[in-house]
Design a protein around this motif. Structure first.
Motif, PDB file in Angstrom:
ATOM      1  N   ARG A   1     -20.175  -9.438  23.545  1.00 51.96           N
ATOM      2  CA  ARG A   1     -19.056  -8.862  22.574  1.00 51.96           C
ATOM      3  C   ARG A   1     -19.775  -8.479  21.416  1.00 51.96           C
ATOM      4  N   GLY A   2     -21.087  -8.845  21.030  1.00 45.40           N
ATOM      5  CA  GLY A   2     -21.542  -8.445  19.690  1.00 45.40           C
ATOM      6  C   GLY A   2     -22.216  -6.898  19.786  1.00 45.40           C
ATOM      7  N   GLY A   3     -21.968  -6.477  20.763  1.00 43.41           N
ATOM      8  CA  GLY A   3     -22.447  -4.778  20.652  1.00 43.41           C
ATOM      9  C   GLY A   3     -23.272  -4.377  21.663  1.00 43.41           C
TER      10      GLY A   3
ATOM     11  N   MET B   1     -25.871 -14.519  32.503  1.00 39.91           N
ATOM     12  CA  MET B   1     -27.166 -14.169  32.730  1.00 39.91           C
ATOM     13  C   MET B   1     -28.064 -14.900  31.424  1.00 39.91           C
ATOM     14  N   LYS B   2     -27.660 -14.586  30.333  1.00 35.69           N
ATOM     15  CA  LYS B   2     -28.355 -15.016  29.097  1.00 35.69           C
ATOM     16  C   LYS B   2     -28.290 -16.544  29.118  1.00 35.69           C
ATOM     17  N   TRP B   3     -27.288 -17.526  29.547  1.00 34.96           N
ATOM     18  CA  TRP B   3     -27.583 -18.685  29.426  1.00 34.96           C
ATOM     19  C   TRP B   3     -28.363 -19.236  30.518  1.00 34.96           C
TER      20      TRP B   3
ATOM     21  N   VAL C   1     -23.788 -19.481  17.463  1.00 35.77           N
ATOM     22  CA  VAL C   1     -22.809 -18.435  17.205  1.00 35.77           C
ATOM     23  C   VAL C   1     -23.045 -17.505  16.260  1.00 35.77           C
ATOM     24  N   ASN C   2     -23.132 -16.276  16.673  1.00 35.56           N
ATOM     25  CA  ASN C   2     -23.444 -15.279  15.839  1.00 35.56           C
ATOM     26  C   ASN C   2     -21.964 -14.740  14.842  1.00 35.56           C
ATOM     27  N   ALA C   3     -21.722 -15.212  13.705  1.00 36.04           N
ATOM     28  CA  ALA C   3     -20.438 -15.032  13.209  1.00 36.04           C
ATOM     29  C   ALA C   3     -20.570 -14.317  11.800  1.00 36.04           C
ATOM     30  N   ASP C   4     -21.682 -13.345  12.027  1.00 33.50           N
ATOM     31  CA  ASP C   4     -21.995 -12.669  10.552  1.00 33.50           C
ATOM     32  C   ASP C   4     -21.486 -11.599  10.422  1.00 33.50           C
ATOM     33  N   GLU C   5     -20.435 -11.131  11.277  1.00 35.76           N
ATOM     34  CA  GLU C   5     -19.897  -9.973  11.246  1.00 35.76           C
ATOM     35  C   GLU C   5     -19.712  -9.198   9.761  1.00 35.76           C
ATOM     36  N   SER C   6     -20.834  -8.004   9.813  1.00 33.87           N
ATOM     37  CA  SER C   6     -20.853  -7.156   8.535  1.00 33.87           C
ATOM     38  C   SER C   6     -20.898  -5.862   8.721  1.00 33.87           C
TER      39      SER C   6
ATOM     40  N   CYS D   1     -28.894 -10.483   8.637  1.00 32.75           N
ATOM     41  CA  CYS D   1     -28.851 -11.852   9.285  1.00 32.75           C
ATOM     42  C   CYS D   1     -27.790 -12.005  10.573  1.00 32.75           C
ATOM     43  N   GLY D   2     -27.382 -10.548  10.837  1.00 27.15           N
ATOM     44  CA  GLY D   2     -26.460 -10.636  11.908  1.00 27.15           C
ATOM     45  C   GLY D   2     -27.479 -10.379  13.376  1.00 27.15           C
ATOM     46  N   GLU D   3     -28.446  -9.807  13.103  1.00 25.41           N
ATOM     47  CA  GLU D   3     -29.618  -9.599  13.875  1.00 25.41           C
ATOM     48  C   GLU D   3     -30.087 -10.869  14.297  1.00 25.41           C
ATOM     49  N   GLU D   4     -30.087 -11.175  15.781  1.00 24.93           N
ATOM     50  CA  GLU D   4     -30.208 -12.405  16.044  1.00 24.93           C
ATOM     51  C   GLU D   4     -31.275 -13.272  15.590  1.00 24.93           C
ATOM     52  N   THR D   5     -32.454 -12.756  15.654  1.00 27.06           N
ATOM     53  CA  THR D   5     -33.767 -13.457  15.347  1.00 27.06           C
ATOM     54  C   THR D   5     -33.953 -13.612  13.704  1.00 27.06           C
TER      55      THR D   5
ATOM     56  N   VAL E   1     -28.136 -17.285  21.764  1.00 21.74           N
ATOM     57  CA  VAL E   1     -27.167 -16.493  20.512  1.00 21.74           C
ATOM     58  C   VAL E   1     -26.188 -15.538  20.917  1.00 21.74           C
ATOM     59  N   ASN E   2     -24.981 -16.006  20.744  1.00 18.95           N
ATOM     60  CA  ASN E   2     -23.896 -15.380  21.350  1.00 18.95           C
ATOM     61  C   ASN E   2     -22.847 -15.147  20.089  1.00 18.95           C
ATOM     62  N   ASN E   3     -22.352 -13.742  20.376  1.00 21.38           N
ATOM     63  CA  ASN E   3     -21.405 -13.207  19.461  1.00 21.38           C
ATOM     64  C   ASN E   3     -20.009 -14.145  19.431  1.00 21.38           C
ATOM     65  N   VAL E   4     -19.317 -14.369  18.477  1.00 30.25           N
ATOM     66  CA  VAL E   4     -18.034 -14.992  18.377  1.00 30.25           C
ATOM     67  C   VAL E   4     -17.121 -14.721  19.456  1.00 30.25           C
ATOM     68  N   GLU E   5     -16.830 -13.440  19.743  1.00 30.46           N
ATOM     69  CA  GLU E   5     -15.775 -13.000  20.689  1.00 30.46           C
ATOM     70  C   GLU E   5     -16.186 -13.359  22.030  1.00 30.46           C
ATOM     71  N   SER E   6     -17.590 -13.231  22.495  1.00 27.47           N
ATOM     72  CA  SER E   6     -18.196 -13.738  23.741  1.00 27.47           C
ATOM     73  C   SER E   6     -17.847 -15.200  23.903  1.00 27.47           C
ATOM     74  N   VAL E   7     -18.043 -15.838  23.114  1.00 25.58           N
ATOM     75  CA  VAL E   7     -18.032 -17.596  23.281  1.00 25.58           C
ATOM     76  C   VAL E   7     -16.480 -17.889  23.382  1.00 25.58           C
TER      77      VAL E   7
HETATM   78  C1  LIG Z   1     -28.615  -5.244  12.133  1.00 25.58           C
HETATM   79  C2  LIG Z   1     -27.871  -6.104  12.930  1.00 25.58           C
HETATM   80  C3  LIG Z   1     -26.831  -6.673  12.802  1.00 25.58           C
HETATM   81  C4  LIG Z   1     -26.051  -7.419  13.826  1.00 25.58           C
HETATM   82  N1  LIG Z   1     -24.998  -8.226  13.508  1.00 25.58           N
HETATM   83  C5  LIG Z   1     -24.292  -8.963  14.284  1.00 25.58           C
HETATM   84  C6  LIG Z   1     -23.151  -9.613  14.250  1.00 25.58           C
HETATM   85  O1  LIG Z   1     -22.740  -9.752  12.939  1.00 25.58           O
HETATM   86  N2  LIG Z   1     -22.581 -10.465  15.069  1.00 25.58           N
HETATM   87  C7  LIG Z   1     -23.112 -10.403  16.218  1.00 25.58           C
HETATM   88  O2  LIG Z   1     -22.495 -10.913  17.356  1.00 25.58           O
HETATM   89  N3  LIG Z   1     -23.779  -9.439  16.853  1.00 25.58           N
HETATM   90  C8  LIG Z   1     -24.723  -8.720  15.688  1.00 25.58           C
HETATM   91  N4  LIG Z   1     -25.994  -8.079  16.175  1.00 25.58           N
HETATM   92  C9  LIG Z   1     -26.289  -8.038  17.623  1.00 25.58           C
HETATM   93  C10 LIG Z   1     -27.117  -9.492  17.659  1.00 25.58           C
HETATM   94  O3  LIG Z   1     -28.627  -9.212  17.455  1.00 25.58           O
HETATM   95  C11 LIG Z   1     -27.156  -9.978  19.143  1.00 25.58           C
HETATM   96  O4  LIG Z   1     -27.092  -9.066  20.096  1.00 25.58           O
HETATM   97  C12 LIG Z   1     -25.737 -10.570  19.442  1.00 25.58           C
HETATM   98  O5  LIG Z   1     -25.179 -11.611  18.654  1.00 25.58           O
HETATM   99  C13 LIG Z   1     -25.686 -11.348  21.041  1.00 25.58           C
HETATM  100  O6  LIG Z   1     -24.454 -11.652  21.273  1.00 25.58           O
HETATM  101  P1  LIG Z   1     -23.572 -11.277  22.537  1.00 25.58           P
HETATM  102  O7  LIG Z   1     -24.799 -11.332  23.574  1.00 25.58           O
HETATM  103  O8  LIG Z   1     -22.806 -12.397  22.945  1.00 25.58           O
HETATM  104  O9  LIG Z   1     -23.182 -10.111  22.381  1.00 25.58           O
HETATM  105  C14 LIG Z   1     -26.690  -7.437  15.174  1.00 25.58           C
HETATM  106  C15 LIG Z   1     -27.618  -6.599  15.358  1.00 25.58           C
HETATM  107  C16 LIG Z   1     -28.460  -5.977  14.593  1.00 25.58           C
HETATM  108  C17 LIG Z   1     -29.696  -5.060  14.826  1.00 25.58           C
END
Ligand SMILES: Cc1cc2nc3c(=O)[nH]c(=O)nc-3n(C[C@H](O)[C@H](O)[C@H](O)COP(=O)(O)O)c2cc1C
Ligand code: SF4
Length: 436
Positions: free
Chosen positions: A56-58, A65-67, A82-87, A173-177, A209-215
């Motif tokens: 659900r992160g985009g 499959m990721k797991w 958990v990626n909770a950087d939503e910006s 910092c929302g980009e996972e790496t 690395v997973n999005n908040v809503e995914s988890v």
């Molecule tokens: C610039 C940039 C910002 C991002 N910001 C977020 C974010 O805030 N939260 C998020 O879940 N994924 C964000 N993503 C996508 C993550 O890199 C990653 O695909 C995602 O966290 C994977 O989680 P999911 O498989 O559960 O969707 C961003 C990607 C880019 C390129």
């Protein structure tokens, strides 16, 4: 109409003190965990695969499959982050979710960590949202006290620590790496891949690395079963999702609905456009997804449908703009954001976003030069696919799609400022007067 909604993650938002453990448990919370603790970790992964949950992160990558990519023969510790950087401009689903219902995320973290055999998990939260950080930390404390976290969880022998980490407020910092670098204490910049995080992520160890809503969707899948989840949505985009409706609609807000719902239906659920407004353009998934127009009102909002319409589902951030909005000015604002947030690691994005802003500013001021539209398209062409990460690609989407649908507004910017073509609405002026 309201039977189109599928409130699952949002079902308890209006409850009294919904964020507390007591309120969450009273609604059946932590039942998914109870069941997961009796399951083999691989069976949890299979259940999530069968449910068809996509990230659900985009990007919509299949979560199960990721797991499954986590190499269990690797001797290093495994991590869940958990990626909770939503910006992203327009995106506002994870922050209200964590604010109203933090325990569904905590429960999801425990189940997901058990599935991938992690004993340490992190929630990386955008630093500015202090209220959310406090609420998450309070939920984590409650979960430890109830024995859902810590040593020997509910006598199963499984140990898990969960750390809520506050970032410092950078979109990259929302980009996972970049997130992983930041979590390790370095400057947040994307890493070269491969290796992918599943092989060498946090501290060079296997990491999901997973999005908040995914988890947060996982407890429901485990408690309700894969078939229940897959009964919602479309063939390849299963389940429920939070759609954030903002802008010129009567009732902006979060609408949780099956994937595949249309914007027409969501606007109806949102009480229609605000009085006097006509839909001009909208983003399906935040400012990095190509704009769509009124001709796309019936596009199914799932990964395939929005892709076929020339855009991306992204984060389901539906920003709605009416006839009073200058598309040039709107795109300029977004581009200023991308220029500011560019991490500077690669030349096409670092330099290109700067040039895009200069050119768009001229057009917005009515001082565009002959050839500026071609210049914008050429700059975008040199950024798209040539940048190190998707931030650069995303910066070009609003510009190229805006020129595709509203070229005449860019042409008008050769002689007339946007503010003259689209004077501020009387209501906005009134609000400013009132504020003085
Ligand atoms: C610039 C940039 C910002 C991002 N910001 C977020 C974010 O805030 N939260 C998020 O879940 N994924 C964000 N993503 C996508 C993550 O890199 C990653 O695909 C995602 O966290 C994977 O989680 P999911 O498989 O559960 O969707 C961003 C990607 C880019 C390129
Ligand atoms: S595309 Fe932009 S944000 Fe991404 S690495 Fe390059 S400079 Fe940094």
């Amino acid at each position: 109409m309201t039977d189109l909604l599928t409130p699952v993650l949002t079902a308890n938002w209006a409850d009294d003190r919904a964020w507390t453990l007591d309120a969450y448990t009273a609604r059946g919370g932590y039942r998914g965990l109870e069941k997961a603790l009796t399951m083999d970790p691989d069976a949890i992964i299979e259940e999530v695969k069968d449910a068809g949950l996509r990230g659900r992160g985009g990007a919509g990558f299949p979560t199960g499959m990721k797991w499954g990519f986590i190499p269990q023969d690797n001797p290093n510790p495994k991590y869940l982050v958990v990626n909770a950087d939503e910006s992203e401009p327009g995106t506002c689903k994870d922050i209200p979710l964590m604010m109203a219902n933090p325990h569904v995320l905590v429960e999801g973290v425990i189940i997901a960590s058990r599935a991938i055999r992690a004993h340490t998990a992190f929630i990386y939260v955008r630093g500015e949202v202090l209220h959310v950080i406090r609420r998450l930390r309070a939920a984590v404390r409650e979960a430890y006290a109830a024995g859902h976290l810590g040593r020997d969880i509910h006598g199963t022998g499984y140990d898990l620590d969960l750390i809520v980490h506050a970032g410092a407020g950078a979109y990259i910092c929302g980009e996972e790496t970049a997130l992983l670098d930041s979590l390790e204490g370095r400057r947040g910049q994307p890493r070269l891949r491969p290796p992918f995080p599943a092989v060498a992520g946090l501290y060079a160890s296997p990491t999901v690395v997973n999005n908040v809503e995914s988890v947060a969707s996982v407890p429901g899948i485990i408690a309700g079963g894969a078939d229940w989840f897959a009964s919602m949505g479309t063939e390849k985009s299963k389940g429920h999702g939070i759609f954030s409706l903002s802008g010129h609609v009567a009732k902006p807000g979060q609408y949780e609905a099956p994937l595949g719902i249309t914007l027409r239906q969501l606007i109806e659920l949102g009480g229609g456009m605000r009085p006097g407004s006509e839909l001009k353009f909208w983003t399906p998934g935040g400012s990095s997804t190509p704009l769509l127009t009124a001709e796309h009102l019936d596009v199914p909002l799932d990964f395939e449908g929005v892709g076929a319409a020339g855009s991306m589902l992204g984060t389901r951030a539906l920003q709605i703009f009416d006839q009073t909005t200058s598309v040039v000015r709107c795109v300029l604002r977004w581009t200023e954001f991308y220029k500011h947030e560019s991490c500077g690691k690669c030349t096409p994005c670092r330099e290109g976003t700067w040039w895009l802003v200069q050119t768009l500013r001229r057009i917005d001021e009515g001082q565009g030069r002959p050839g500026d539209i071609e210049l914008l398209l050429d700059l975008c062409d040199n950024i798209l696919g040539r940048s190190f990460c998707a931030l650069g690609d995303g910066a070009t989407s609003p510009i190229t799609s805006a020129i595709q649908y509203f070229r005449e507004e860019f042409e008008a910017g050769m002689t007339t400022p946007s503010r003259d073509l689209f004077p501020p609405a009387a209501s906005t002026l009134f609000a400013k007067e009132g504020a003085r």
